[in-house]
Design an enzyme around this catalytic site. Structure first.
Site, PDB file in Angstrom:
ATOM      1  CG  HIS A   5      -2.088   0.914   1.131  1.00 57.37           C
ATOM      2  ND1 HIS A   5      -2.166   1.939   0.217  1.00 57.37           N
ATOM      3  CD2 HIS A   5      -3.261   0.967   1.834  1.00 57.37           C
ATOM      4  CE1 HIS A   5      -3.311   2.588   0.365  1.00 57.37           C
ATOM      5  NE2 HIS A   5      -3.995   2.009   1.348  1.00 57.37           N
ATOM      6  CG  HIS A  32      -5.500   5.793  -0.655  1.00 57.70           C
ATOM      7  ND1 HIS A  32      -6.245   4.641  -0.486  1.00 57.70           N
ATOM      8  CD2 HIS A  32      -5.532   6.075  -1.982  1.00 57.70           C
ATOM      9  CE1 HIS A  32      -6.700   4.243  -1.661  1.00 57.70           C
ATOM     10  NE2 HIS A  32      -6.279   5.093  -2.590  1.00 57.70           N
ATOM     11  CE1 TYR A  71      -4.014   5.547   5.987  1.00 55.56           C
ATOM     12  CE2 TYR A  71      -4.511   4.712   3.798  1.00 55.56           C
ATOM     13  CZ  TYR A  71      -4.931   5.168   5.030  1.00 55.56           C
ATOM     14  OH  TYR A  71      -6.271   5.243   5.317  1.00 55.56           O
TER      15      TYR A  71
END
Length: 374
Positions: free
Chosen positions: A177, A180, A182
């Site tokens: 990931h 977004h 993060y």
């Protein structure tokens, strides 16, 4: 083209196999990762296994799990979000993978570190600091502690260990990931990365940390074990943020990731139909594929009449809608795979209905569906 033959394009276009490395999918439909918080103490249980297996049985080609925390004390914000470390959590995930495979599906975990998105005192390890590239929050204000060089090594190792565990317990690949807002994305973004060492400065240096994680993951798994990387322009609560203002800048983000060993890129947008750069109709996924030459997953309000608008977007009821513009793009090979989010929470049978040309029967999305795993 008659209406009937035009409608038939949806199953014909989606129902094609896709292969990368050791992974072969029966079709182009992907379940997008969506945090559900139904794993007490970070351990996925039989209900989680049934939730994913139900969608695999209904025709989803690839399931990407909700974000799972890697083994770093500052990685997470909730003890109901699943972990991807520890014998108890990994045994739970082994059973999830087995259930999905028994239903005829394929599954990869999304490996996640939230970074400065975590508030102090929260998560599986409340005493841990909120970690970030530079001690700066997404709003540009001071927050958390800047990761030291030793800390960076620990995070890299945590991702590599989680990827190795995923292969060991029977998953079909991993997703990292990097979107977004993060941790990995915080390194990409100039607002949150003000470091003066080799991990900060120009975009090439800001991409270094993510590339080192990819390289470590690549080394920790078999050569044909697929590694997917999710990226975005937007950040949580900062929807106009941009890593790249041009295709050239986007290439400077992508090239180190590809060179480090990424097999598939997952380009996250909130509206798949929106062009990314002036002068072209290509969306972000289209540009990522054109620049990188790698297979790409698109995502963004697929199958619903209300776009995703952040946390409050989960509360907006959305009717099912057709996906003809998406099929147009998929037919042109603008991207390779299509990730479906809220529509698959609303209707576990969404993929079957798409593949059988029955999307008119798909169930609408409503926030009440978030109260349970169905």
């Amino acid at each position: 083209m008659t209406p009937a033959s035009q409608t038939a394009r949806t199953p014909q276009t989606l129902d094609r196999p896709f292969s990368v490395g050791s992974l072969t999918l029966p079709n182009r439909i992907v379940m997008a990762p969506m945090t559900r918080e139904f794993s007490p103490n970070g351990v996925p249980d039989a209900g989680v296994a049934e939730y994913y297996a139900r969608r695999a049985a209904a025709g989803v080609g690839l399931i990407i799990t909700e974000g799972t925390y890697v083994g770093h004390a500052s990685a997470g914000t909730s003890d109901r979000v699943p972990r991807f470390y520890g014998d108890d959590a990994l045994e739970g995930w082994r059973k999830v993978a087995e259930a999905v495979h028994a239903a005829g599906g394929k599954i990869i975990p999304q490996l996640w570190h939230v970074g400065v998105a975590r508030d102090e005192g929260s998560g599986p390890v409340p005493s841990a600091p909120s970690a970030s590239p530079s001690g700066i929050g997404l709003d540009g204000q001071p927050k958390g502690s800047a990761l030291t060089a030793s800390d960076l090594d620990d995070v890299i190792r945590a991702f590599a260990d989680a990827a190795a565990a995923a292969e060991r317990i029977g998953f079909d690949g991993v997703e990292l990931h990097g979107a977004h807002g993060y941790l990995l994305d915080q390194f990409f973004w100039e607002r949150t990365n003000q470091r003066t060492d080799g991990y900060g400065g120009d975009i090439d240096s800001r991409t270094r940390f993510a590339a080192e994680i990819v390289a470590a993951v690549r080394a920790a798994v078999s050569p044909d074990f697929p590694v997917v990387f999710r990226l975005s322009q937007w950040k949580g609560g900062v929807y106009d943020a941009r890593l790249a203002e041009s295709p050239e800048e986007l290439g400077r983000v992508l090239t180190p990731l590809v060179n480090a060993g990424v097999d598939v890129l997952h380009a996250s947008t909130r509206r798949y139909w929106e062009p990314e750069f002036e002068g072209s109709d290509l969306n972000l996924a289209g540009w990522v594929k054109k620049i990188s030459g790698k297979p790409v997953i698109t995502v963004g309000s697929v199958g619903l009449d209300q776009v995703f608008i952040g946390p409050q977007g989960w509360a907006v009821p959305s009717a099912s809608t057709g996906i003809e513009p998406l099929i147009d793009r998929l037919e042109r090979d603008e991207f390779d795979l299509v990730a479906v989010g809220r529509a698959l929470i609303a209707d576990p049978e969404w993929a079957a209905k798409a593949l059988e040309d029955r999307l008119g029967d798909a169930l609408p999305f409503d926030k009440s569906q978030l109260k349970s795993l169905v």
